[in-house]
Design an enzyme around this catalytic site. Structure first.
Site, mmCIF file in Angstrom:
data_model
loop_
_atom_site.group_PDB
_atom_site.id
_atom_site.type_symbol
_atom_site.label_atom_id
_atom_site.label_comp_id
_atom_site.label_asym_id
_atom_site.label_seq_id
_atom_site.Cartn_x
_atom_site.Cartn_y
_atom_site.Cartn_z
ATOM 1 N N ASP A 192 27.891 28.099 -1.242
ATOM 2 C CA ASP A 192 27.695 28.869 0.407
ATOM 3 C C ASP A 192 26.574 29.589 0.255
ATOM 4 O O ASP A 192 26.532 30.535 -0.489
ATOM 5 C CB ASP A 192 29.172 29.277 0.662
ATOM 6 C CG ASP A 192 28.721 29.602 2.342
ATOM 7 O OD1 ASP A 192 27.986 29.170 2.869
ATOM 8 O OD2 ASP A 192 30.112 30.144 2.742
ATOM 9 N N ASP A 215 24.839 24.627 5.060
ATOM 10 C CA ASP A 215 24.382 25.681 3.961
ATOM 11 C C ASP A 215 25.917 25.848 3.020
ATOM 12 O O ASP A 215 25.957 26.767 2.310
ATOM 13 C CB ASP A 215 24.605 26.943 4.905
ATOM 14 C CG ASP A 215 25.778 26.969 5.569
ATOM 15 O OD1 ASP A 215 26.318 26.025 5.967
ATOM 16 O OD2 ASP A 215 26.051 28.442 6.223
ATOM 17 N N GLU A 216 26.540 24.612 3.090
ATOM 18 C CA GLU A 216 27.710 24.668 2.018
ATOM 19 C C GLU A 216 28.053 23.159 1.569
ATOM 20 O O GLU A 216 27.976 22.311 2.348
ATOM 21 C CB GLU A 216 28.705 25.298 2.616
ATOM 22 C CG GLU A 216 29.617 24.869 3.680
ATOM 23 C CD GLU A 216 30.813 25.611 4.022
ATOM 24 O OE1 GLU A 216 31.505 25.965 3.269
ATOM 25 O OE2 GLU A 216 30.946 25.826 5.382
#
Length: 445
Positions: A11, A105-106
């Site tokens: 993350d 983003d993850e």
């Protein structure tokens, strides 16, 4: 459950805000809030410096400004975020063929396919440490938090335990020990309404939840969520890491830390998502007939509603209007955890949109929960805060503020020290929006 901690969850920390701080030297170490900047705007991401003041994602920009008036409020640059995300996802795919992105983003990574000599705790820990260093390098300085565990559920929890720039490995056999002291809201699907129901039943921690029978949980919160809670309270999760599949639709969705209850806020989010879907379709030369709204409720129930047009469209206003109509038919008073807009029934051709209403405008960033159009401009304004610009004399910079016919620019880039601030007439022909150059295409053989 796997016998080894072979599932990794990565993350990127405060992603959108971190990209802005990377590219804007004067904002490093200072509060930054990215999202809608208008009166109906919604916070997408807050830097850790802003979170100290209570600013969080899905909060209205108005409330965020009241809590942290000295922060930099930026409308976002989706192209910059997408390029940074692509670099990270490319790195992850070079480590394992099984990478499951959850958002920009993850992502989950299956380390059983990573070619490691073994999957012992020391080995996967060393791998994760090296991976974080490589992410820092390919992103130009961003940090990532990593969790490693025997399931996706535990890996995702682990990545949140030591933010930012944390690394937590849940050793096999310790999963329940880790979970038991935690509040029940750590479990996916447990929002404020479910927390209150469980509280009334005397259930506050995962340990207390673990002692409740499945039948009782189903009675308390319904079959789908009750069954999931019974399993997850015992750390039971055998879901596989699923890599990308061929895209048959174009969609955008967002999951929120706190349940959404404000109807106008949800309409704004849906409108912005429709704008990003339309932008992606136009970039691919696509149009589609079926508009779908996805809503995950406070109790983890996921609803999907669709509307089909007689002919394909790629017009943001049309998609947004239909998505809002679909939302209007749903009872969201209990709270919403996820919202998404998608278009399917894709065609590789575009015709004049016969279904767009006259004067219907594309959603502006002040309607958004997240900045998904690079440098999009608010309605009624020329320059959006944070937008990349270039001046004939002063070079590259970004919009610091605009209004009353004046635009103020700070001239700096990621490669320069903090730069000077200059103001210009909003219609100054020497000032233009700056876009990154398109990547070079390989020459035809």
């Amino acid at each position: 459950m796997r016998a080894r901690a072979s599932i990794l969850h990565l993350d990127l920390d405060a992603f959108f805000a971190a990209v802005e701080q990377r590219d804007k030297p004067s904002l490093r170490g200072k509060p930054v809030v990215v999202g809608g900047t208008g009166g109906r705007g919604v916070v997408s991401t807050a830097s850790y410096e802003a979170r100290v003041f209570g600013v969080r994602s899905a909060m209205s920009t108005r409330e965020a400004r009241a809590r942290c008036p000295h922060a930099a409020y930026l409308s976002g640059r989706f192209e910059a975020y997408r390029a940074t995300s692509a670099a990270v996802m490319g790195l992850l795919r070079s480590c394992s063929p099984l990478v499951e992105p959850l958002s920009l983003d993850e992502a989950f990574v299956d380390l059983e396919q990573a070619g490691l000599p073994d999957l012992e705790v020391a080995t996967v820990t060393a791998f994760a440490e090296d991976l974080r260093a490589r992410v820092h390098e390919v992103t130009g300085g961003l940090t990532a938090s990593v969790g490693l565990a025997s399931s996706k559920f535990l890996a995702k929890i682990a990545s949140d335990l030591d933010k930012p720039a944390g690394l937590v490995v849940v050793a096999p056999g310790t999963e329940r020990e880790l979970l038991r002291p935690m509040h029940v809201k750590v479990i996916p699907g447990v929002g404020p309404a479910t927390v209150e129901r469980l509280r009334r039943a005397g259930i506050h921690t995962v340990a207390e939840l673990e002692r409740v029978t499945e039948e009782e949980l189903v009675r308390q919160v319904g079959k789908a969520l009750g069954t999931a809670l019974f399993q997850l309270a015992r750390a039971e999760d055998d879901r596989a890491v699923v890599p990308d599949r061929e895209t048959k639709s174009v969609s955008v969705e967002g999951t929120y830390e706190h349940d959404l209850t404000d109807r106008r806020q949800m309409e704004s989010i849906v409108s912005r998502q429709a704008g990003e879907v339309a932008k992606r379709m136009k970039a691919g030369g696509l149009s589609g007939r079926t508009i779908t709204l996805k809503v995950r409720m406070y109790d983890f129930t996921t609803l999907s509603r669709s509307a089909t047009l007689p002919a394909p469209t790629e017009h943001a206003g049309t998609i947004a209007r239909l998505a809002r109509q679909l939302l209007a038919d749903l009872d969201t008073s209990g709270g919403v955890r996820l919202l998404g807009v998608g278009v399917s029934g894709l065609a590789d051709w575009v015709q004049e949109d016969l279904f767009a209403e006259e004067g219907e405008e594309e959603p502006g960033p002040e309607e958004a929960e997240r900045p998904e159009e690079a440098g999009a401009r608010p309605r009624g304004a020329t320059w959006a805060p944070g937008m990349d610009v270039v001046h004939d004399e002063h070079g590259r910079g970004w919009v610091w503020g605009a209004g009353r016919g004046v635009v103020t620019v700070r001239f700096e880039t990621a490669e320069t020290p903090p730069g000077p601030v200059r103001s210009f007439p909003a219609d100054d022909p020497a000032l233009q929006r700056w876009r990154p150059p398109a990547p070079e295409q390989p020459a035809e053989q």
